[in-house]
Scaffold this active site. Structure first.
Site, PDB file in Angstrom:
ATOM      1  N   ASN A   7       0.882  -1.330   0.083  1.00  0.00           N
ATOM      2  CA  ASN A   7      -0.003  -0.092   0.101  1.00  0.00           C
ATOM      3  C   ASN A   7       1.035   1.240  -0.027  1.00  0.00           C
ATOM      4  OD1 ASN A   7      -1.689   1.875   0.457  1.00  0.00           O
ATOM      5  ND2 ASN A   7      -2.928   1.001   2.253  1.00  0.00           N
ATOM      6  N   ARG A  66      -1.827  -1.693  -4.149  1.00  0.00           N
ATOM      7  CA  ARG A  66      -2.917  -0.584  -4.291  1.00  0.00           C
ATOM      8  C   ARG A  66      -2.450   0.513  -5.214  1.00  0.00           C
ATOM      9  NH1 ARG A  66      -3.271   4.840  -0.759  1.00  0.00           N
ATOM     10  NH2 ARG A  66      -5.278   5.575  -1.284  1.00  0.00           N
ATOM     11  N   HIS A 153      -9.641   6.477  -2.489  1.00  0.00           N
ATOM     12  CA  HIS A 153      -9.801   5.860  -1.218  1.00  0.00           C
ATOM     13  C   HIS A 153     -10.758   4.757  -1.244  1.00  0.00           C
ATOM     14  CE1 HIS A 153      -8.257   9.842   1.016  1.00  0.00           C
ATOM     15  NE2 HIS A 153      -7.189   8.988   0.443  1.00  0.00           N
ATOM     16  N   ARG A 213      -3.006  19.237   0.268  1.00  0.00           N
ATOM     17  CA  ARG A 213      -3.731  19.409  -0.952  1.00  0.00           C
ATOM     18  C   ARG A 213      -4.968  20.470  -0.710  1.00  0.00           C
ATOM     19  NH1 ARG A 213      -4.701  13.435  -2.735  1.00  0.00           N
ATOM     20  NH2 ARG A 213      -3.581  12.785  -0.874  1.00  0.00           N
ATOM     21  N   GLU A 356      -7.289  -1.369   4.645  1.00  0.00           N
ATOM     22  CA  GLU A 356      -6.980  -1.465   3.167  1.00  0.00           C
ATOM     23  C   GLU A 356      -6.304  -2.622   2.853  1.00  0.00           C
ATOM     24  OE1 GLU A 356      -6.748   2.946   1.488  1.00  0.00           O
ATOM     25  OE2 GLU A 356      -5.361   2.612   3.133  1.00  0.00           O
TER      26      GLU A 356
END
Length: 370
Positions: A7, A66, A153, A213, A356
């Site tokens: 990931n 991922r 996500h 961001r 995840e």
């Protein structure tokens, strides 16, 4: 069957070796501050080699990666081939902080014999309707240049939404808003585990305020900064992705530091938190309108799971929607799955630890068996 999951973040690489049948994690770790002074690795390839040396490949049947952006080229997990890698390269500009780093790891491991399967964050949002994923731009922008909302996500939102539905004994009508609040941040509205709207767009830049961001802004700002301030497009892109958000507002990107500064009375940190929280509240309100109500609000990821203060600030303005926290449960919550709602709340507010790596391993297992 053991699956090694990578990931990749912009400066991190989380890894886990998972028994696909029992879903037991046998080895897990984090390579942090990649490419930074004092970091664990000089680049993501070196980070992957550190993980492999820790796990070993003798008992690994497949490696799962991922990948943040799959565009409209990858609608489901994909076995790595030269053609897949060629198509993957074309998506770098749509997720500049993540896709190039993840792709570098995949390409760096091509020479090994272990099969690699890519899992895309964007896949969860294939259920979005055109009304949700289209922008009001000229038709040929969409047809020729694939300008549309993709969402990100996805593995996290899918995982925590399914956990929430199970926890509240929900069904295919359960209305869930999930908030993935980490360095990157996004919100998703789902019905019965099917996404109907999400805050990130064609790239992970749109939506909520994040660590570095900007999130939503007037697109004319980009034109202003290139046409009148003399910045190159690459400079604007870099600033909006790496120098904005909390960092741009107060000079710090770590939420813990920003909250500490706010508590000490720092005005720029206070403003940063106010803007951060306000954007989340606006998004939740709009999603409740789209869903026609709400059954559960879910907080996850680093900030969402671990910051009781952010959860409190978000929820205190939402009581007219039936969202109300137990301050004691919110303050003391430390579980991977917890209900922090007040006893009289009409909407369940949950803290769900995302996983995840396990979600990726499940998708990789299914793809490997197909």
């Amino acid at each position: 069957m053991n699956i090694l999951v990578f990931n990749v973040g912009s400066t991190t690489l989380k890894y886990a070796c998972i028994d696909a049948e029992t879903e037991e994690i046998t080895t897990a770790g984090l390579v942090d501050r990649i490419g930074q002074p004092g970091g664990d690795a000089i680049d993501h390839i070196a980070a992957a080699k550190i993980a492999i040396s820790e796990v070993g490949l003798n008992n690994v049947c497949v490696i799962g990666h991922r990948i943040v952006q799959g565009g409209d080229l990858f609608l489901e997990p994909a076995l790595v081939t030269p053609d897949v890698l060629e198509r993957l390269r074309t998506l770098d500009t749509l997720a500049p902080l993540h896709n190039p780093a993840a792709r570098s790891v995949v390409e760096g491991l091509v020479e090994i014999e272990t099969p690699q399967i890519l899992v895309f964050d964007t896949s969860y949002f294939l259920t979005l309707s055109p009304a949700a994923f289209r922008y009001a731009v000229p038709e040929d922008w969409y047809q020729k240049h694939a300008v549309r909302r993709y969402g990100f996500h996805g593995t996290s939102h899918q995982y925590v939404t399914q956990k929430a539905i199970q926890f509240i004994d929900g069904d295919e009508t359960s209305r869930i808003i999930s908030l993935h609040l980490g360095g990157g941040a996004s919100a998703t509205a789902s019905v019965g585990g099917r996404a109907v709207d999400t805050s990130m767009g064609m790239t992970p830049l749109e939506g909520l305020v994040m660590a570095t961001r900007s999130g939503d802004l007037d697109p004319a700002i980009v034109l202003h900064m290139t046409e009148h301030a003399g910045l190159e497009p690459s400079e604007v892109r870099n600033s909006l992705n790496r120098k904005s958000g909390l960092l741009g507002l107060c000079g710090d990107q770590d939420m813990r530091t920003v909250l500490e500064r706010r508590q000490s009375g720092d005005s720029s940190a206070t403003l940063a938190i106010d803007i951060y929280v306000r954007r989340i509240i606006k998004t939740i309100g709009s999603y409740i309108a789209i869903l026609g109500g709400l059954d559960a609000l879910v907080f996850t990821a680093g900030v969402g799971q671990h910051s009781s203060e952010i959860r409190h600030l978000v929820c205190e303005s939402l009581q007219h929607f039936g969202i109300s926290l137990s301050q004691e449960k919110n303050r003391t919550c430390c579980d991977d799955l917890a209900d922090i709602s007040a006893p009289n709340a009409r909407v369940r507010t949950l803290v769900v630890g995302t996983n995840e790596e396990l979600a990726i391993a499940r998708l990789v297992r299914n793809r490997a068996k197909s």
